[in-house]
Design a protein around this motif. Structure first.
Motif, PDB file in Angstrom:
ATOM      1  N   GLY A 180      -1.455  36.613  16.152  1.00 18.43           N
ATOM      2  CA  GLY A 180      -1.567  37.327  14.887  1.00 18.43           C
ATOM      3  C   GLY A 180      -1.433  38.828  15.062  1.00 18.43           C
ATOM      4  O   GLY A 180      -1.414  39.349  16.172  1.00 18.43           O
TER       5      GLY A 180
ATOM      6  N   ALA B  34       5.974  38.577 -12.074  1.00 18.92           N
ATOM      7  CA  ALA B  34       4.612  38.134 -11.801  1.00 18.92           C
ATOM      8  C   ALA B  34       4.447  37.608 -10.378  1.00 18.92           C
ATOM      9  O   ALA B  34       3.401  37.748  -9.761  1.00 18.92           O
ATOM     10  N   GLU B  35       5.528  36.979  -9.844  1.00 17.39           N
ATOM     11  CA  GLU B  35       5.412  36.366  -8.521  1.00 17.39           C
ATOM     12  C   GLU B  35       5.867  37.304  -7.415  1.00 17.39           C
ATOM     13  O   GLU B  35       6.037  36.886  -6.268  1.00 17.39           O
TER      14      GLU B  35
ATOM     15  N   ALA C  90       5.669  33.220   5.635  1.00 14.64           N
ATOM     16  CA  ALA C  90       5.445  31.863   6.126  1.00 14.64           C
ATOM     17  C   ALA C  90       6.724  31.272   6.702  1.00 14.64           C
ATOM     18  O   ALA C  90       6.708  30.616   7.754  1.00 14.64           O
TER      19      ALA C  90
ATOM     20  N   ALA D  66      -4.102  48.209  -1.584  1.00 14.14           N
ATOM     21  CA  ALA D  66      -4.196  47.089  -2.533  1.00 14.14           C
ATOM     22  C   ALA D  66      -5.453  47.212  -3.380  1.00 14.14           C
ATOM     23  O   ALA D  66      -5.416  47.066  -4.604  1.00 14.14           O
TER      24      ALA D  66
ATOM     25  N   LEU E 243       7.654  32.647  10.086  1.00 13.94           N
ATOM     26  CA  LEU E 243       6.879  31.993  11.146  1.00 13.94           C
ATOM     27  C   LEU E 243       7.530  30.679  11.532  1.00 13.94           C
ATOM     28  O   LEU E 243       7.566  30.310  12.712  1.00 13.94           O
ATOM     29  N   ASN E 244       8.081  29.977  10.527  1.00 14.43           N
ATOM     30  CA  ASN E 244       8.808  28.741  10.840  1.00 14.43           C
ATOM     31  C   ASN E 244       9.959  29.017  11.786  1.00 14.43           C
ATOM     32  O   ASN E 244      10.220  28.249  12.714  1.00 14.43           O
TER      33      ASN E 244
ATOM     34  N   VAL F  53       4.549  39.702  -5.560  1.00 10.73           N
ATOM     35  CA  VAL F  53       3.780  39.802  -4.321  1.00 10.73           C
ATOM     36  C   VAL F  53       3.706  38.450  -3.636  1.00 10.73           C
ATOM     37  O   VAL F  53       3.771  38.347  -2.404  1.00 10.73           O
ATOM     38  N   ALA F  54       3.580  37.402  -4.447  1.00 11.32           N
ATOM     39  CA  ALA F  54       3.475  36.058  -3.885  1.00 11.32           C
ATOM     40  C   ALA F  54       4.690  35.726  -3.023  1.00 11.32           C
ATOM     41  O   ALA F  54       4.570  35.094  -1.975  1.00 11.32           O
TER      42      ALA F  54
ATOM     43  N   ASP G 140       4.496  36.591   0.693  1.00 14.70           N
ATOM     44  CA  ASP G 140       3.756  35.664   1.547  1.00 14.70           C
ATOM     45  C   ASP G 140       4.592  34.449   1.903  1.00 14.70           C
ATOM     46  O   ASP G 140       4.486  33.905   3.009  1.00 14.70           O
ATOM     47  N   VAL G 141       5.422  34.016   0.953  1.00 16.73           N
ATOM     48  CA  VAL G 141       6.295  32.862   1.223  1.00 16.73           C
ATOM     49  C   VAL G 141       7.334  33.239   2.285  1.00 16.73           C
ATOM     50  O   VAL G 141       7.637  32.468   3.195  1.00 16.73           O
TER      51      VAL G 141
END
Lengths: 372, 414, 295
Positions: B236, B374-375, B385, B63, B388-389, B377-378, B381-382
């Motif tokens: 983790g 644009a999103e 998350a 990165a 994990l839920n 990589v974002a 992460d979603v």
């Protein structure tokens, strides 16, 4: 304070006394075998050079320092173990030690608030809850105002110490010390932070305060002018001991030993070692030291002492003459500033009245009475 | 003597390039790559005396490396060739920095070892922008001691998820410190489970999200079942990577690139065994997203491009791949080096675990899908998350469907 | 001032001023402009999006989550770190007279976290807080206590980071408070003693606390600025996770800018953060300054 006394009365117990007190810090003994009585209404000065142990003595009197041995007594009661507040002794600090975040009013009221209000009652707004607290607060405010008026601080009550001049700060410190009617009042170098003009007026003020309150005052100072001008009695402290404790005139005129003799006086006393020169001034001089104050020496063609003038310094009122005797002793003489000066290097003869000569034992330094 | 002939051929080809060209090469992760890169550069220059390779100071990670490349390109000081993460070359492609390699590729890529699966790692929209240089896929690391203590055996180690979950539960129940199974809630791991079930994260022309298929739900359900039935904790990634070598974790799904590190970490405590991913769908539908590194050409100078291609061709050749495999533990990205025993036969004899991982790469390697825009990589992460839920008990189907909607919104697919 | 003097003054201040403009003001201006665009790192162009970036920060779930997390962290770290720093300083100051050697050793111990490099410390924390192998949970289990997932339980992680943040800053605050304590005139304590403030508590309220006013203001400003900027522990220990549970403003800034390459949005976060910190510091100084310098 019911009885206001201006001189010690026989049979009365001293307001404050130190009995054979010593204090060590580690290996060094700062105060040794110190005894002093301070009576109600008396004004005593503790005079000593810096490092003589006078501040430590003051702190032991106040209760800020515990003696290593000996006792501190108040009116015959042993208070050695009591803390300062319990002794009810007021102390005015050399640096004044005013609380910079509190107003003049709050500074003065602090000793009363600490003594009369509980920690909870000192919280802001506590008076709103308890009527008793309110009453106490009112009494404290009254007394604060009274003391402030006495010291001409009435206008300044809401100022912070940082906004006051040195003289004003000093009066606040006095007021804070006086506000709770102490059984003794200790002043630590009260004048040392003031300029010359203010010093003289403040001396008068402190004396006036002493007269009007009638408390026992103890002044600690290194400045003999302060001690001589304010105190009834002076305790001269040298190297942790009392060298002499007597009224000012006696200290000056009949110093108890060589050290006191040399410490007291505007100029250092001349000391002639036992020998021909000393004997020329006084018959005992063959065996003991003879001391003569520079201001007692005068140029006298008939004088018994011969000396060479090494330098002369004109100080207006007076002139200081630095001389050297044939035996090599340095002498200082103070003569009238109007007198005509002999040239440097000339030999002059000096004399002194017999009544102004002092005799000291050459080994112990103790005073030997030689005056008739 | 196929390899040396190839090298000769490359050397001859190099002769046609301009003499005395200097190539600036960027790479990242010096802790893994520093010695390898020096060896590769030396071997290349020995074969191509007219080309000088200078290595830029390496970036800390992939990165960081891409950030640096972007900054350098803005400043006009970008290097000529760059080694980048296989999931990150699209960032360079999207900004028009990665040069297409199509015109340099040989007529028959298969003949030099570039299989279709391997080419797919660096292809987008019909063009080749990167070539894989080292590869890793998700594998199962197993602690045989714990398996045996739990009553299982390595001989008939389960080959499906049901069996693994059952075994994990038994290991988990051994005592207070043991844990049965662990896998990171993470986009790449999720894509691996998805691919093993025959699913894809995006449709072919990348205009819609497709992980809300049955395969996607099944992939998410693995997370849920690992937790609810296998006793998987939410610790983790760093914690898990300490726990496995310490011998308290029975089965860990992790990148095959960690093989050397885990083996060294486990030391004498236990003899780690690598098992392949259980494959659920039919082979032709399966892909496993491939991590590791790829190489891209950044220079747009025609002469430099020729020299740059020589270098790219060299580091993807069997000789260079042999060096990479032996020094980094990554799987090779040239089919010849795996097929021809003469290259790595001895290596595999000594490292059977590596063979398991490398065969899996050879058979199922596929692109690590990067979400476009644009999103892009974002979004990962979603996804992490939401996984994990699921681990914490959320319903897999509902979560995946909601996640797909969120993702469509973020990527502008609505 | 003559022309000559003006010129030489200009010559002296010029280079520094130029550097300041070039390396501070110019980039800051660029950031302020980028905040209103959708610029992506490495992209050749950018579009003007007005206040969209700011709307996203305050309107999106992630943006609000980062703000809330940061505020929670700060609300724990500031009072605890300032309070503990003061407490430790008072203890060590009191101890210094009787046990100078032990005091110095303790000072070093407390200061160690400040001087140590954070990444190395992060590795140590990771090992200490490991759910099953870490020293903390090994002891907890031995004592029959629960062994929580300090860094991967989303309800716990922020508090764990806060504790580490406190651990990091207590030593620094302690040193500042020790300096403040050493600067208090001893005669003020004597005065308090004579005035009847004999208990530790009344001495503290009458002298220590008010005299530490300026020190406390400074400590507060520094601690607040550091707490709001929390980043390294997040980046090394949790990467904002699990599931954004420890995502803070500065980590979000890093994430958006350097992981997602969304320079425009990251600039908007920077601008908001910068203004908020400026406002906070100004407020602290303005409100408290008048109450601590006693003029």
């Amino acid at each position: 304070m019911s009885d206001i006394l201006h001189s010690p009365a026989k049979g009365d117990l001293p307001a404050l006394s130190l009995c054979d007190v010593s204090k060590r810090f580690g290996e060094t003994e700062v105060v040794s075998g110190f005894s002093l009585d301070l009576y109600a209404g008396e004004f005593v000065a503790l005079l000593g050079a810096s490092g003589s142990g006078k501040s430590t003595t003051l702190r032991m009197l106040a209760g800020l320092e515990r003696p290593t041995s000996g006792k501190v007594m108040m009116r015959g009661q042993d208070v050695t173990a009591l803390r300062p507040a319990a002794r009810n002794i007021a102390l005015m600090f050399q640096s004044y030690a005013l609380y910079p975040h509190l107003s003049v009013r709050q500074n003065i009221a602090t000793p009363l608030r600490q003594a009369q209000l509980s920690a909870a009652a000192r919280l802001p707004g506590a008076g709103l809850v308890s009527p008793r607290t309110r009453a106490t607060e009112a009494a404290i405010a009254g007394r604060t105002k009274e003391v402030a008026e006495m010291l001409r601080l009435g206008e300044l009550l809401d100022r912070k110490p940082g906004q006051l001049s040195g003289g004003q700060q000093q009066r606040v410190a006095l007021a804070r010390a006086l506000v709770r009617d102490p059984s003794a009042f200790l002043l630590d170098e009260p004048l040392s932070n003031l300029d010359t003009a203010l010093r003289n007026s403040t001396r008068e003020e402190i004396r006036e305060l002493h007269r009007s309150t009638g408390h026992a005052f103890l002044l600690v100072t290194h400045d003999q002018a302060d001690a001589l001008s304010m105190a009834d009695r002076i305790a001269v402290m040298i190297a942790g001991r009392i060298a002499q404790c007597a009224p000012a005139a006696e200290i000056y005129h009949r110093p108890a030993n060589r050290d006191v003799a040399r410490f007291i006086g505007a100029h250092r006393m001349n000391i002639l070692s036992p020998g021909a020169e000393a004997a020329a001034l006084h018959p005992h001089g063959a065996k003991i030291e003879i001391g003569v104050r520079p201001e007692a020496l005068r140029i006298d063609p008939e004088g018994a002492l011969t000396a060479t003038l090494t330098s002369a310094a004109f100080h207006g009122e007076e002139t200081l003459l630095h001389l050297r005797t044939p035996a090599g002793t340095a002498l200082l003489a103070v003569i009238d500033g109007t007198a005509s000066l002999p040239a440097k290097g000339t030999q002059i003869r000096l004399g002194a009245p017999a009544a102004r000569l002092h005799g000291f034992d050459a080994t112990t330094g103790q005073r030997v009475e030689i005056t008739p | 003597m196929k390899p040396s002939l190839l090298a000769l051929g490359l050397a001859l080809a190099a002769g046609s390039a301009a003499a005395d060209t200097t190539l600036r090469v960027h790479y990242a992760i010096p802790t893994i790559w520093a010695d390898t890169q020096d060896a590769l550069a030396q071997a290349f220059m020995d074969a191509h005396p007219d080309i000088t390779v200078t290595l830029d100071g390496p970036a800390e990670g992939y990165a960081d490396g891409v950030q640096r490349l972007l900054r350098e390109s803005v400043a006009g000081t970008a290097p000529d060739v760059a080694w980048v993460g296989l999931n990150l070359w699209r960032v360079l492609e999207a900004r028009g920095l990665a040069q297409p390699l199509d015109e340099f590729l040989p007529e028959d890529p298969e003949s030099v070892g570039y299989t279709g699966a391997l080419l797919s790692l660096g292809a987008f929209d019909g063009h080749q922008y990167a070539l894989g240089t080292s590869a890793s896929t998700l594998v199962a690391y197993v602690n045989p001691d714990l398996v045996e203590r739990a009553g299982g055996s390595m001989e008939d180690f389960p080959t499906d998820y049901d069996g693994i979950i059952e075994l994990a539960a038994k290991i988990d129940a051994l005592d207070g410190t043991t844990e049965g199974v662990w896998v990171s809630p993470h986009d790449w791991r999720f894509q691996s489970f998805l691919g093993a079930h025959g699913g894809r994260p995006l449709n072919v022309d990348e205009t819609d999200v497709t992980f809300d298929s049955d395969a996607g739900v099944a992939a998410a359900s693995i997370y849920g079942r690992f937790a609810s039935e296998g006793g998987m904790s939410t610790m983790g990634e760093n914690d898990a990577r300490q726990a496995f070598p310490a011998g308290t974790l029975g089965i860990m799904f992790e990148s095959s690139s960690l093989m050397t590190r885990f083996a060294e970490g486990a030391g004498d405590r236990f003899d780690m065994v690598v098992k392949p991913m259980p494959i659920v769908a039919a082979d032709e539908d399966v892909y496993l997203p491939t991590g590791g590194s790829g190489i891209v050409m950044l220079t747009d100078d025609a002469e430099k491009q020729q020299a740059a291609w020589e270098y790219i061709a060299f580091v993807t050749s069997p000789e260079a791949q042999k060096i990479i495999v032996e020094t980094t533990g990554y799987a090779p990205t040239n089919a010849l080096v795996v097929e021809d025993e003469s290259y790595l036969g001895d290596f595999y004899a000594e490292n059977p675990n590596a063979r398991v991982a490398h065969e899996q790469v050879a058979r199922y390697a596929g692109p690590w899908y990067a979400y476009p825009g644009a999103e892009g990589v974002a979004v990962t992460d979603v996804i992490a998350a939401d996984l994990l839920n699921v681990v914490e008990g959320a319903d897999p189907r509902e979560t995946v469907e909601e996640l797909a909607d969120t993702t469509r919104g973020m990527l502008g697919f609505n | 001032m003559t022309l000559r003097e003006s010129l030489s003054s200009l010559l002296l201040t010029g280079p520094a001023a130029l550097a300041l403009v070039l390396f501070i003001f110019l980039p800051v201006t660029v950031v302020f402009v980028l905040a209103f665009t959708d610029y992506q790192i490495g992209a050749s162009g950018a579009g003007w999006v007005g206040l969209d970036n700011f709307a996203q920060l305050f309107g999106s779930r992630l943006g609000r989550n980062a703000i809330f997390n940061t505020l929670t962290y700060v609300a724990i770290v500031i009072p605890a770190s300032v309070g503990l720093g003061l407490l430790v300083a008072l203890g060590l100051h009191g101890l210094a007279g009787s046990l100078p050697r032990i005091t110095n050793a303790l000072k070093a111990v407390y200061f160690l976290p400040v001087a140590a490099t954070l990444v190395a410390m992060a590795v140590s924390w990771q090992m200490l807080l490991h759910p099953s192998l870490g020293l903390v949970n090994t002891w907890a289990s031995a004592l029959g206590w629960p062994a929580p997932l300090w860094l991967s339980d989303r309800d716990l992680v922020l508090y764990t980071l806060a504790v580490i943040g406190i651990w990091q800053t207590v030593g620094y605050n302690m040193v500042l408070f020790l300096a403040g304590l050493a600067a208090i005139q001893p005669s003020l304590y004597d005065a308090a003693e004579v005035d009847g403030a004999t208990g530790g508590w009344s001495r503290f309220w009458l002298v220590t606390w008010p005299m530490l006013g300026p020190t406390t203001l400074f400590v507060l400003v520094v601690t607040a600025a550091n707490a709001f900027r929390v980043f390294e522990t997040v980046a090394t220990l949790t990467k904002g996770g699990p599931a954004f549970a420890s995502d803070t403003i500065v980590y979000a800034l890093y994430r958006e800018g350097f992981v997602y390459f969304k320079a425009g949005y990251a600039s908007a976060i920077t601008v908001v953060f910068f203004l908020a910190l400026l406002l906070l510091t100004a407020l602290q100084v303005w409100v408290i300054e008048r109450r601590v310098h006693y003029r």
